[in-house]
Write an enzyme that holds these catalytic residues in place. Structure first.
Site, PDB file in Angstrom:
ATOM      1  N   ASP A 155       0.790  -1.230   0.000  1.00  0.00           N
ATOM      2  CA  ASP A 155       0.000   0.000   0.000  1.00  0.00           C
ATOM      3  C   ASP A 155       0.826   1.285   0.000  1.00  0.00           C
ATOM      4  O   ASP A 155       0.260   2.365   0.016  1.00  0.00           O
ATOM      5  CB  ASP A 155      -0.942  -0.007   1.213  1.00  0.00           C
ATOM      6  CG  ASP A 155      -2.061   1.019   1.100  1.00  0.00           C
ATOM      7  OD1 ASP A 155      -2.486   1.289  -0.032  1.00  0.00           O
ATOM      8  OD2 ASP A 155      -2.486   1.550   2.137  1.00  0.00           O
ATOM      9  N   CYS A 210     -20.413  -7.084 -10.486  1.00  0.00           N
ATOM     10  CA  CYS A 210     -21.290  -6.103  -9.839  1.00  0.00           C
ATOM     11  C   CYS A 210     -22.659  -6.049 -10.513  1.00  0.00           C
ATOM     12  O   CYS A 210     -23.660  -5.724  -9.878  1.00  0.00           O
ATOM     13  CB  CYS A 210     -20.652  -4.709  -9.864  1.00  0.00           C
ATOM     14  SG  CYS A 210     -19.274  -4.497  -8.719  1.00  0.00           S
ATOM     15  N   CYS A 213     -25.896  -3.632  -9.796  1.00  0.00           N
ATOM     16  CA  CYS A 213     -25.888  -3.157  -8.415  1.00  0.00           C
ATOM     17  C   CYS A 213     -25.065  -1.878  -8.294  1.00  0.00           C
ATOM     18  O   CYS A 213     -23.941  -1.796  -8.775  1.00  0.00           O
ATOM     19  CB  CYS A 213     -25.309  -4.229  -7.486  1.00  0.00           C
ATOM     20  SG  CYS A 213     -25.220  -3.702  -5.752  1.00  0.00           S
ATOM     21  N   CYS A 216     -23.259   0.747  -3.386  1.00  0.00           N
ATOM     22  CA  CYS A 216     -22.170   1.531  -2.794  1.00  0.00           C
ATOM     23  C   CYS A 216     -22.227   2.981  -3.244  1.00  0.00           C
ATOM     24  O   CYS A 216     -21.983   3.902  -2.447  1.00  0.00           O
ATOM     25  CB  CYS A 216     -20.816   0.909  -3.152  1.00  0.00           C
ATOM     26  SG  CYS A 216     -20.526   0.714  -4.930  1.00  0.00           S
ATOM     27  N   CYS A 220     -22.700   6.105  -0.380  1.00  0.00           N
ATOM     28  CA  CYS A 220     -21.543   6.926  -0.014  1.00  0.00           C
ATOM     29  C   CYS A 220     -22.010   8.246   0.596  1.00  0.00           C
ATOM     30  O   CYS A 220     -22.694   9.032  -0.069  1.00  0.00           O
ATOM     31  CB  CYS A 220     -20.662   7.190  -1.233  1.00  0.00           C
ATOM     32  SG  CYS A 220     -19.209   8.196  -0.850  1.00  0.00           S
ATOM     33  N   CYS A 241     -13.789  11.465  -0.419  1.00  0.00           N
ATOM     34  CA  CYS A 241     -13.900  10.206   0.322  1.00  0.00           C
ATOM     35  C   CYS A 241     -13.600  10.436   1.804  1.00  0.00           C
ATOM     36  O   CYS A 241     -12.636  11.111   2.167  1.00  0.00           O
ATOM     37  CB  CYS A 241     -12.922   9.195  -0.264  1.00  0.00           C
ATOM     38  SG  CYS A 241     -12.866   7.612   0.615  1.00  0.00           S
ATOM     39  N   CYS A 275     -22.142  -3.647   0.391  1.00  0.00           N
ATOM     40  CA  CYS A 275     -21.873  -4.507  -0.769  1.00  0.00           C
ATOM     41  C   CYS A 275     -22.397  -5.922  -0.528  1.00  0.00           C
ATOM     42  O   CYS A 275     -22.015  -6.579   0.439  1.00  0.00           O
ATOM     43  CB  CYS A 275     -20.366  -4.555  -1.031  1.00  0.00           C
ATOM     44  SG  CYS A 275     -19.903  -5.647  -2.403  1.00  0.00           S
TER      45      CYS A 275
END
Length: 421
Positions: A155, A210, A213, A216, A220, A241, A275
């Protein structure tokens, strides 16, 4: 030890699982398939204040690792679960629980601060990288020589780990931009080990499951998820975000986004919680595949999922140091974390007819914080409280405040307080 790419690849995967990784796949190291999208995303400013993402040297390496390390040939991509149950239990995080639409009892208490699942245990960067380096040492013993060009990333390195994971067959890009495994969902940390070895790659995960759908996108709280572009790629405006706002952003949180943060003080899991691929019916699938239900970097790390906001704002620097030591939550920094808590307190108290005196007092004390970042957000929160005590504290601080940005926050807060009935 001489070995075919196929045999060595199989042994590497076995060893990765022995080390505790829940997912493992292999992808070739080659230029990214999404270079044009990534550069356009940066040009549109979707990365916010994360300038390190836009540095040209880093962009070049992300889009083509071989531009910096031409010896690299293969990427071993791993996933480690941090999922530890779900539903409506006491440790459920904020937002609707997947499949049920019900929030956990603690999560629905706005006087408590919600910490994203991944940050409740030990710092995943250290946990996962330690295992990757152990895997590298094992591979070097297997092949009989050192691999000086090898790189291990979790990451923080200049690699597009989700793309590598998709090419290694570990899942697809969901509308929430997360990598979703068909039986393990999305609660995974990803790591990659880039090697100067020819290994047998796995088939890429080509399907997009997905379907229609868009749960999400709808859920948000700050409108950060923008759906898919004309080419089908999921798009996120990172500058909106909550994970970015509470962790990566070092300055003031835009006023218009503060209410949407609610009581989330470090990160956000909403797009994962809603989800269906993380729903209860997939828990058995995780267990069947040996996916750890309470990993060392998940909920069992000892950090309370939802501490009291008043207690958090009262933490001294020494208490913060002990609270955050060895955990990913430390990335927010003391001032940034207090900023987040002040916003959460403002969101809670705005909906309370008679704000608790200890909560108002905590915000009033924060008006004298050495950091302008904290003072400004405490002012905003007191403006939402709007009581006579809050207004007096704001007026008193305005009379001595020297930082222009904080003065603006104080004035705006007084105007908001005046509008309160």
């Amino acid at each position: 030890m001489a070995s075919s790419p196929s045999a060595l690849s199989a042994r590497i995967k076995e060893q990765a699982r022995r080390l505790g990784f829940d997912l493992v796949g292999i992808a070739p190291v080659r230029p990214s398939d999404h270079g044009e999208f990534y550069r356009r995303w940066l040009a549109e400013g979707r990365h916010g204040a994360m300038a390190y993402l836009a540095r040209e040297d880093a962009v070049a390496r992300r889009l083509d690792p071989q531009s910096a390390w031409p010896e690299l040939r293969s990427a071993v991509v791993v996933g480690q679960s941090y999922y530890a149950g779900g539903g409506g239990g006491e440790k459920e995080t904020s937002g609707p629980a997947a499949g049920g639409g019900q929030r956990g009892r603690i999560a629905s208490d706005p006087s408590r601060g919600i910490i994203a699942r991944y940050a409740r245990g030990r710092d995943y960067h250290k946990v996962v990288k330690k295992k990757l380096l152990a895997l590298l040492r094992w591979i070097e013993e297997e092949v009989g020589h050192e691999l000086p060009a090898a790189r291990a990333y979790v990451d923080t390195g200049p690699v597009l780990e989700r793309e590598l994971a998709q090419r290694a067959g570990l899942g697809w890009f969901g509308r929430n931009t997360m990598l979703i495994h068909p039986r393990g969902g999305s609660y995974f940390f990803l790591g990659s080990l880039l090697l100067e070895l020819e290994l047998e790659p796995d088939a890429p995960f080509a399907a997009d499951r997905c379907g229609r759908c868009a749960a999400c996108v709808a859920a948000c709280p700050t409108g950060a998820l923008l759906g898919r572009d004309a080419n089908g790629a999921p798009v996120i405006d990172a500058s909106r975000c909550i994970a970015y706002l509470t962790i990566e952003l070092r300055g003031p949180i835009p006023r218009e986004l503060r209410p949407g943060i609610g009581n989330r003080i470090f990160g956000c899991d909403v797009c994962q919680e809603v989800c269906p691929w993380n729903g209860p019916k997939f828990t058995q699938g995780r267990a069947a595949e040996g996916v750890d239900q309470a990993g060392e970097v998940g909920d069992d790390g000892g950090l309370e999922a939802a501490p009291r906001l008043v207690d958090l704002l009262a933490m001294t620097p020494e208490a913060w140091d002990a609270f955050s030591r060895g955990r990913a939550i430390r990335r927010a920094g003391y001032a940034g974390f207090r900023r987040n808590v002040a916003v959460a307190l403002g969101n809670w108290l705005a909906g309370v007819d008679e704000p608790p005196a200890e909560a108002v007092a905590a915000l009033v004390a924060a008006l004298d914080d050495p950091e302008p970042l904290v003072r400004g957000h405490a002012a905003w929160a007191l403006g939402r409280v709007g009581t006579a005590d809050a207004r007096r504290a704001l007026e008193a601080r305005l009379g001595v405040e020297e930082t222009e940005w904080v003065r603006e926050e104080l004035s705006e807060a007084l105007a908001q307080a005046a509008r309160k009935p």
